[in-house]
Scaffold this active site. Sequence first.
Site, short mmCIF file in Angstrom:
data_model
loop_
_atom_site.label_atom_id
_atom_site.label_comp_id
_atom_site.label_asym_id
_atom_site.label_seq_id
_atom_site.Cartn_x
_atom_site.Cartn_y
_atom_site.Cartn_z
N GLU A 39 -20.37 13.11 -4.64
CA GLU A 39 -20.07 14.55 -4.75
C GLU A 39 -20.88 15.36 -3.74
O GLU A 39 -20.38 16.33 -3.18
CB GLU A 39 -20.36 15.05 -6.18
CG GLU A 39 -19.34 14.58 -7.20
CD GLU A 39 -17.92 15.09 -6.92
OE1 GLU A 39 -17.77 16.09 -6.20
OE2 GLU A 39 -16.97 14.47 -7.40
N TYR A 57 -20.98 23.12 -9.92
CA TYR A 57 -19.89 22.19 -9.69
C TYR A 57 -20.38 20.74 -9.78
O TYR A 57 -19.80 19.91 -10.49
CB TYR A 57 -19.23 22.43 -8.31
CG TYR A 57 -18.34 21.28 -7.95
CD1 TYR A 57 -17.10 21.14 -8.53
CD2 TYR A 57 -18.79 20.28 -7.08
CE1 TYR A 57 -16.30 20.05 -8.28
CE2 TYR A 57 -17.99 19.18 -6.81
CZ TYR A 57 -16.75 19.07 -7.40
OH TYR A 57 -15.97 17.98 -7.15
N ASP A 81 -14.48 23.69 -8.16
CA ASP A 81 -14.76 24.00 -6.76
C ASP A 81 -13.55 24.70 -6.15
O ASP A 81 -12.61 25.06 -6.88
CB ASP A 81 -15.14 22.73 -5.98
CG ASP A 81 -13.98 21.76 -5.88
OD1 ASP A 81 -12.93 22.02 -6.51
OD2 ASP A 81 -14.09 20.76 -5.16
#
Length: 386
Positions: free
Chosen positions: A40, A123, A141
Amino acid sequence: MQKSEQKRYFSSHLLEWYEQNKRDLPWRRHRNPYYIWVSEIMLQQTRVDTVIPYFNRFIERFPTVESLADAPEEDVLKSWEGLGYYSRARNLQHAAKQVKELHGGQIPNDREAVFALKGVGPYTAGAILSIAFNRSEPAVDGNVMRVLSRYFLIEEDIMKGSTRAHMEDLVRELIPEGRASDFNQALMELGALVCTPKSPHCLTCPVMEHCEGRLEGKEESLPMKTKAKKPRPEYRLAALIEGEGVNKGRVLIRQRPSSGLLARMWELPHVLASASSPDQGAALPEGPAMDRLAGALSEEEGLYVRPIMHFMDAEHTFSHIHWNMRVFKSKLQDAAAAFVAEQRTSYDSNREEDEREYRWIRQEDMEGYAFPNVFIKILNSYFDSH
Ligand code: SF4
């Protein structure tokens, strides 16, 4: 159609589609929270195809949180080289140390603790908690906001915090019981593969039938977004200093200061083309540009160079600055200066905090240093042509 029915339809059709269409990505093969976290962070501002080889190499080099926490920072930056936005790598390592010290090397399954890790925003926290631990947390996001804006015809500016908060509440409602991990990934996948920023593929979209944005013909104009500021241009002059004598075949590089933009990375010495207005200097003729380069390097860091000729131009874009760089082949000015530069290439523990460190390198030495992309390009162009 009732709102609740429209929501149920969205969640069930999206999950069904995901089961059949999800991509086989390396971080999806396990529910390892460390892998999810690294992926991520890498995926912020970077495309999946670019991230995959970086991710694989990174996990091979730093297979656990502890190994990342204990690694020299230089190695971490080197593994990140080319991905850009290097503060992400630094924060990731800092956070790995937090996980090691505060949580015994186990990434915590707890919102507050995950959120407290350096570089982890709402996020990323949501992505780790939902994907790795199947917690019903939103991971919202730009991709997700685009899909939701279109499907639910939300005409609010996605740059506003209140819009994000609204979308997070919406995702909490949409996540089916016990399916947070798949649902959030499905939403991201739809945004990446079908509901793309330009020309969304509505005809193959699993939720097309009740997509309000499409029914209103607004799929292309949503989401609403105030324009981000363009990066401001900065004109820079760089010295590609060729070694002589024992340093023949080598080029002089310097290390950036330990804080600020691209902290501690390596580069060619460079200066602003115009000290008073960084956005000026595009049209500086070659002679004055070389004078400016020599003058500023001697004044700013005691490096006496003699620019010889224009070698190439290169560009580099950060989120807020765009570098336009003119590179000049140069030599050190005289034997005394060469001596000084050689002395300063060896590590000196008494070095002043803000004094630069330099190295003479050949192409094969580049592996050992972390460079921003623009300098890899310049150095390779130089070495490949010699
Ligand atoms: S129908 Fe089109 S606009 Fe609506 S969610 Fe699907 S791809 Fe996006």
